[in-house]
Enzyme design. Structure first.
Site, short mmCIF file in Angstrom:
data_model
loop_
_atom_site.label_atom_id
_atom_site.label_comp_id
_atom_site.label_asym_id
_atom_site.label_seq_id
_atom_site.Cartn_x
_atom_site.Cartn_y
_atom_site.Cartn_z
N CYS A 170 24.45 16.71 23.82
CA CYS A 170 22.97 16.93 24.71
C CYS A 170 23.49 17.60 26.14
CB CYS A 170 22.59 15.31 24.89
SG CYS A 170 23.44 14.23 25.93
N HIS B 122 21.92 9.89 27.93
CA HIS B 122 21.48 10.99 26.90
C HIS B 122 20.51 11.92 28.08
CE1 HIS B 122 20.32 13.37 23.28
NE2 HIS B 122 19.14 13.35 23.95
N HIS C 43 15.97 18.85 23.39
CA HIS C 43 17.45 18.37 23.48
C HIS C 43 18.26 18.31 22.17
CE1 HIS C 43 16.70 14.30 21.39
NE2 HIS C 43 15.65 15.03 21.12
#
Length: 303
Positions: free
Chosen positions: A214, A263, A275
């Site tokens: 990510c 994240h 993402h």
């Protein structure tokens, strides 16, 4: 002998070194014998004032000292060849700059002076975002591009030499071909670039189109799609940037999946973000998604 050594040890423990509280070019005294990026900026300033004619090297040698002494004498300062707070303020105060903050402007700062610098950069075609007063990575990149184009020390910090050049440089209309080639992309450009990688698989530690994690995805997109370097990990991304009450296009959105920020993605508008998901690869998701919504921590701007 043992008694003498003990006495010496006692005496040495009582020695107190003087504290230097003055600041030059932001955070330190500059004097002969030093090698430092601040010295190079000092040399640039002295050159602009017609006092220093040598090449700016960052080394404070006898030529630099003589130039400082000359400046100090002509401004009724203590002529010691050392750039402390009084000499620094005189150097700044004698500038034609319209931004008069006596401190360096650098990454992480928020102030009216930063906003003025952003407007100057925008007027000259180096800054495409809205001036906010926050000195983020986009502002830093714009400053570095401006410095590179004007023969200044490329450190991304707005000191007196950069400030003088900003206030004296012509607008982008007189040199658009050079300026425009150096400008960073807008938030919309970065978002458009990010969508090119939809479907790229998730790879832990990945930072290339062959596979992203990510933060590796965010790092790659901002660097290659916008010429902006952002921190590499979610934790450091979360520590940087400016909090935004609601996400704007190009902001980074954060989530808590393991306890704390773990994240992140790039907000693309309409309640959506792009993402690199561990089970999906690069994809677009909704902030209102039943999985992401309760884990949402907030958004931050790097512009």
């Amino acid at each position: 002998m043992k008694k003498i050594i003990s006495s010496l040890a006692l005496c040495s423990s009582l020695i107190v070194l003087p504290t230097i509280s003055q600041a030059a070019l932001g955070d330190k005294l500059l004097k002969e014998g030093m090698t430092d990026p601040d010295v190079k900026e000092l040399q640039d300033v002295l050159r602009q004032k017609g006092i220093f004619s040598a090449t700016s090297t960052g080394y404070f040698g006898s030529i630099t000292k003589d130039s400082v002494l000359s400046f100090q004498r002509s401004h009724s300062l203590t002529a010691d060849g050392i750039v402390g707070s009084n000499t620094y303020q005189a150097l700044i105060g004698n500038s034609t700059s319209t931004v008069t903050n006596g401190t360096l402007l650098k990454y992480g700062m928020t102030s009216n002076e930063v906003e003025k610098v952003q407007q100057l950069l925008k007027d000259k075609g180096y800054f495409n975002a809205t001036p906010t007063g926050y000195f983020g990575t986009v502002t830093q990149t714009a400053v570095m591009n401006f410095q590179r184009d004007h023969g200044l020390a490329v450190d991304g910090i707005v000191g007196p030499a950069t400030l003088n050049a900003l206030n004296n440089a012509s607008s982008s209309s007189t040199g658009s071909s050079t300026v425009n080639s150096s400008t960073q992309a807008t938030a919309s450009d970065i978002v458009a670039y990010s969508k090119k990688f939809i479907g790229v698989p998730y790879v832990w530690g990945g930072t290339s189109p062959s596979g992203f994690d990510c933060s590796g995805f965010i790092y790659y997109v901002f660097k290659n799609g916008g010429g902006v370097t952002v921190p590499r990990t979610v934790a450091t991304l979360y520590q940087s940037g400016k909090n935004t009450s609601t996400p704007n296009v190009g902001d980074i959105v954060f989530f808590d999946t393991t306890g704390g920020p773990s994240h992140a993605g790039i907000y693309i508008g309409n309640g959506q973000f792009i993402h690199a998901g561990s089970s999906t690869g690069v994809t677009i998701a909704s902030l209102s998604n039943s999985y992401w919504a309760p884990r949402y921590l907030g958004s931050k701007s790097v512009f």
